[in-house]
Design a protein around this motif. Structure first.
Motif, PDB file in Angstrom:
ATOM      1  N   ASP A 192      -3.751   4.820   2.287  1.00  0.00           N
ATOM      2  CA  ASP A 192      -5.180   5.090   2.112  1.00  0.00           C
ATOM      3  C   ASP A 192      -5.957   4.458   3.269  1.00  0.00           C
ATOM      4  O   ASP A 192      -5.962   3.234   3.432  1.00  0.00           O
ATOM      5  N   GLY A 193      -6.628   5.295   4.068  1.00  0.00           N
ATOM      6  CA  GLY A 193      -7.359   4.783   5.219  1.00  0.00           C
ATOM      7  C   GLY A 193      -8.568   3.950   4.864  1.00  0.00           C
ATOM      8  O   GLY A 193      -9.079   3.213   5.709  1.00  0.00           O
ATOM      9  N   VAL A 194      -9.023   4.039   3.628  1.00  0.00           N
ATOM     10  CA  VAL A 194     -10.195   3.268   3.204  1.00  0.00           C
ATOM     11  C   VAL A 194      -9.824   1.821   2.924  1.00  0.00           C
ATOM     12  O   VAL A 194     -10.556   0.894   3.281  1.00  0.00           O
ATOM     13  N   VAL A 195      -8.673   1.608   2.294  1.00  0.00           N
ATOM     14  CA  VAL A 195      -8.298   0.251   1.859  1.00  0.00           C
ATOM     15  C   VAL A 195      -7.151  -0.347   2.670  1.00  0.00           C
ATOM     16  O   VAL A 195      -6.887  -1.540   2.581  1.00  0.00           O
ATOM     17  N   GLY A 196      -6.454   0.456   3.464  1.00  0.00           N
ATOM     18  CA  GLY A 196      -5.365  -0.073   4.273  1.00  0.00           C
ATOM     19  C   GLY A 196      -4.107  -0.335   3.470  1.00  0.00           C
ATOM     20  O   GLY A 196      -3.951   0.126   2.338  1.00  0.00           O
ATOM     21  N   LEU A 197      -3.184  -1.071   4.063  1.00  0.00           N
ATOM     22  CA  LEU A 197      -1.900  -1.370   3.418  1.00  0.00           C
ATOM     23  C   LEU A 197      -2.087  -2.225   2.178  1.00  0.00           C
ATOM     24  O   LEU A 197      -2.771  -3.244   2.222  1.00  0.00           O
ATOM     25  N   GLN A 198      -1.450  -1.789   1.088  1.00  0.00           N
ATOM     26  CA  GLN A 198      -1.479  -2.537  -0.168  1.00  0.00           C
ATOM     27  C   GLN A 198      -0.081  -3.081  -0.476  1.00  0.00           C
ATOM     28  O   GLN A 198       0.894  -2.759   0.205  1.00  0.00           O
ATOM     29  N   LYS A 199       0.004  -3.902  -1.512  1.00  0.00           N
ATOM     30  CA  LYS A 199       1.277  -4.535  -1.855  1.00  0.00           C
ATOM     31  C   LYS A 199       2.368  -3.496  -2.092  1.00  0.00           C
ATOM     32  O   LYS A 199       3.509  -3.663  -1.621  1.00  0.00           O
ATOM     33  N   THR A 200       2.043  -2.426  -2.802  1.00  0.00           N
ATOM     34  CA  THR A 200       3.055  -1.403  -3.075  1.00  0.00           C
ATOM     35  C   THR A 200       3.474  -0.683  -1.793  1.00  0.00           C
ATOM     36  O   THR A 200       4.628  -0.238  -1.674  1.00  0.00           O
ATOM     37  N   ASP A 201       2.567  -0.560  -0.824  1.00  0.00           N
ATOM     38  CA  ASP A 201       2.936   0.046   0.459  1.00  0.00           C
ATOM     39  C   ASP A 201       3.952  -0.829   1.185  1.00  0.00           C
ATOM     40  O   ASP A 201       4.886  -0.314   1.818  1.00  0.00           O
ATOM     41  N   HIS A 202       3.776  -2.141   1.112  1.00  0.00           N
ATOM     42  CA  HIS A 202       4.727  -3.053   1.751  1.00  0.00           C
ATOM     43  C   HIS A 202       6.117  -2.914   1.128  1.00  0.00           C
ATOM     44  O   HIS A 202       7.128  -3.010   1.827  1.00  0.00           O
ATOM     45  N   ILE A 203       6.161  -2.677  -0.171  1.00  0.00           N
ATOM     46  CA  ILE A 203       7.456  -2.473  -0.835  1.00  0.00           C
ATOM     47  C   ILE A 203       8.111  -1.206  -0.304  1.00  0.00           C
ATOM     48  O   ILE A 203       9.333  -1.168  -0.045  1.00  0.00           O
ATOM     49  N   ALA A 204       7.321  -0.151  -0.120  1.00  0.00           N
ATOM     50  CA  ALA A 204       7.855   1.098   0.431  1.00  0.00           C
ATOM     51  C   ALA A 204       8.357   0.889   1.852  1.00  0.00           C
ATOM     52  O   ALA A 204       9.431   1.402   2.226  1.00  0.00           O
ATOM     53  N   VAL A 205       7.617   0.133   2.653  1.00  0.00           N
ATOM     54  CA  VAL A 205       8.043  -0.163   4.024  1.00  0.00           C
ATOM     55  C   VAL A 205       9.368  -0.920   4.012  1.00  0.00           C
ATOM     56  O   VAL A 205      10.293  -0.605   4.777  1.00  0.00           O
ATOM     57  N   ASP A 206       9.474  -1.918   3.137  1.00  0.00           N
ATOM     58  CA  ASP A 206      10.711  -2.697   3.044  1.00  0.00           C
ATOM     59  C   ASP A 206      11.900  -1.801   2.707  1.00  0.00           C
ATOM     60  O   ASP A 206      13.002  -1.985   3.247  1.00  0.00           O
ATOM     61  N   MET A 207      11.699  -0.837   1.812  1.00  0.00           N
ATOM     62  CA  MET A 207      12.779   0.066   1.433  1.00  0.00           C
ATOM     63  C   MET A 207      13.208   0.943   2.608  1.00  0.00           C
ATOM     64  O   MET A 207      14.396   1.107   2.880  1.00  0.00           O
ATOM     65  N   LEU A 208      12.236   1.480   3.326  1.00  0.00           N
ATOM     66  CA  LEU A 208      12.546   2.326   4.480  1.00  0.00           C
ATOM     67  C   LEU A 208      13.245   1.523   5.574  1.00  0.00           C
ATOM     68  O   LEU A 208      14.193   2.009   6.204  1.00  0.00           O
ATOM     69  N   GLU A 209      12.790   0.305   5.786  1.00  0.00           N
ATOM     70  CA  GLU A 209      13.420  -0.546   6.789  1.00  0.00           C
ATOM     71  C   GLU A 209      14.845  -0.916   6.381  1.00  0.00           C
ATOM     72  O   GLU A 209      15.769  -0.915   7.205  1.00  0.00           O
TER      73      GLU A 209
END
Length: 283
Positions: A192-209
């Motif tokens: 979401d460009g309004v609020v930026g990276l959220q905690k759940t987004d970081h979890i998704a990034v960790d999974m992809l990494e």
């Protein structure tokens, strides 16, 4: 500039199977009729945002993927259905043994519930109004993996949203897909460009990494964010990508499904990563 003003009339949709009128600026030919500053804002919103940076600021990560007009036009043809190029919803699946065969290059779109994922996919396919992409006002509407076949060129997958009202078996479903889908060329992680990276987004990034999946971040709903807030989020996410990730493409993509900002560029990037636009002439 490789985005000249178009001299002729914009191409119409010809009515379409659903009889819907074309959204404004869905076709590149419509965008080319705009005045120069607005054309750049629609096609290259990140470049336009970079103009708000302080003088002398590094803009390299704002311009890594900047195709010329010919590449943008070639990419658009992939998203326009025709007699020999059908774009269809194929099937939905909750388990990998229900997924269609991995015969074509594939991209998937994933993000938090209510990030605007289905709206963006509908915008990408807007030149083919017969393609039905269901969009709900209720967060968490997508509960299955939805597969769309783009002719004989590639498959696009709309993944369930994570976070609020995510399917109970979301983690198992997505992990299995990411690990087993060997034809997956790129994952598009919507933020979401309004609020930026959220905690759940970081979890998704960790999974992809963790799985070594190449991905790219797409900031949605940029029409709802002030320029200052959007620039702040972009700079923070760029720094995060540079310092904390290995598999993320270093350029962010900014989109507005409502105003079609960034949609044409994103079509071009999808065409590129699926091997349908192997060489992209720089703008």
């Amino acid at each position: 500039m490789l985005l000249p003003r178009a001299g002729g009339a914009a191409r119409g949709w010809g009515g379409g199977a659903a009889g819907r009128s074309p959204p404004a600026l869905a076709a590149l030919s419509q965008v080319l009729r705009l005045e120069r500053s607005r054309r750049i804002g629609v096609v290259f919103p990140l470049e336009k945002l970079a103009r708000s940076l302080a003088p002398g600021a590094d803009t390299a990560r704002f311009r890594l993927f900047q195709p010329g007009l010919a590449a943008l036009q070639r990419a658009e043809t992939l998203f326009r259905s025709g007699r020999d190029h059908a774009i269809d919803y194929v099937s939905s699946a909750v388990r990998m043994d229900h997924a269609p065969p991995p015969a074509l290059p594939e991209v998937c779109f994933i993000g938090r519930s209510n990030v605007g994922k289905s709206s963006l996919i509908r915008a990408l396919f807007s030149l083919s109004p017969e393609v039905e992409v269901r969009v709900s006002k209720t967060p968490g509407h997508t509960k299955k993996m939805n597969f769309f076949k783009v002719g004989k060129k590639f498959t696009l997958v709309d993944m369930p949203g994570y976070g609020y009202r995510a399917p109970q078996d979301f983690v198992e479903m997505v992990e299995a897909y990411l690990q087993e889908r060997h034809n997956l060329k790129r994952t598009f992680l919507l933020v979401d460009g309004v609020v930026g990276l959220q905690k759940t987004d970081h979890i998704a990034v960790d999974m992809l990494e963790e799985f070594g999946i190449p991905y790219v971040m797409v900031l949605t709903k940029i029409d709802r964010a002030s320029r200052g807030a959007l620039l702040k989020n972009v700079l923070e996410i760029q720094e995060f990508v540079k310092e904390k990730t290995q598999g993320c493409f270093p350029q962010l993509f900014l989109v507005s499904s409502l105003e079609f900002s960034g949609v044409h560029l994103l079509r071009c990037f999808v065409a590129h990563v699926t091997g349908n636009l192997p060489t992209v002439d720089a703008n």
